[in-house]
Design a protein around this motif. Structure first.
Motif, short mmCIF file in Angstrom:
data_model
loop_
_atom_site.label_atom_id
_atom_site.label_comp_id
_atom_site.label_asym_id
_atom_site.label_seq_id
_atom_site.Cartn_x
_atom_site.Cartn_y
_atom_site.Cartn_z
N TYR A 1 0.83 -1.21 0.00
CA TYR A 1 0.00 0.00 0.00
C TYR A 1 0.86 1.26 0.00
O TYR A 1 0.54 2.24 -0.67
N SER B 1 0.96 4.24 -2.89
CA SER B 1 0.65 5.65 -2.61
C SER B 1 1.56 6.60 -3.39
O SER B 1 1.17 7.73 -3.67
N LYS C 1 -0.23 7.93 -6.60
CA LYS C 1 -1.52 8.61 -6.51
C LYS C 1 -1.61 9.80 -7.45
O LYS C 1 -2.58 9.96 -8.19
N TRP D 1 -7.32 5.78 -9.53
CA TRP D 1 -7.02 5.78 -8.09
C TRP D 1 -8.19 5.21 -7.30
O TRP D 1 -8.01 4.43 -6.36
N ARG D 2 -9.43 5.55 -7.72
CA ARG D 2 -10.61 5.02 -7.05
C ARG D 2 -10.65 3.50 -7.17
O ARG D 2 -10.89 2.79 -6.18
N GLN E 1 -8.14 1.96 -4.90
CA GLN E 1 -8.59 1.98 -3.50
C GLN E 1 -9.66 0.94 -3.24
O GLN E 1 -9.69 0.32 -2.17
N LYS F 1 -7.86 -2.24 -2.83
CA LYS F 1 -7.21 -2.28 -1.52
C LYS F 1 -8.20 -2.71 -0.44
O LYS F 1 -7.87 -3.53 0.41
#
Length: 104
Positions: A79, A83, A86, A94-95, A98, A101
């Motif tokens: 993670y 980052s 980003k 990016w969404r 996430q 994740k």
């Protein structure tokens, strides 16, 4: 995933997670032409897979972090690397990352 490969994730991650493995390779008596040999850490290799799939707008559901990283600390390494990318990803990318994740 680097110089001379089909995908190069260095624009997104720089040299983070890249390790000098020259001593390991030499201890195994593997011949090599370069004076130094570099390889991605396990976390970097996974981050590379996730980023390339994200940039290609491919599904991420085939990348199961639990298959490779068994502790939360190991997952946090992945993670953390992600980052770095980003600001270089589109908001939708990016969404999606996430969302992956949260499901991993």
């Amino acid at each position: 995933m680097g110089d001379g490969c089909q995908e190069d994730t260095r624009p997104w991650l720089g040299e983070a997670g890249i390790e000098d493995v020259t001593a390991i390779v030499e201890s195994m008596l593997v011949p090599h032409e370069s004076p130094r040999i570099y390889a991605a850490s396990h976390a970097r290799a996974i981050a590379d897979l996730v980023l390339v799939a994200t940039k290609r707008n491919q599904p991420l559901d085939h990348i199961h972090l639990d298959d490779w990283m068994h502790t939360q600390d190991q997952k946090e390494q992945v993670y953390s690397l992600l980052s770095y990318a980003k600001d270089k990803l589109e908001p939708d990318q990016w969404r999606r990352l996430q969302e992956w994740k949260l499901s991993s």
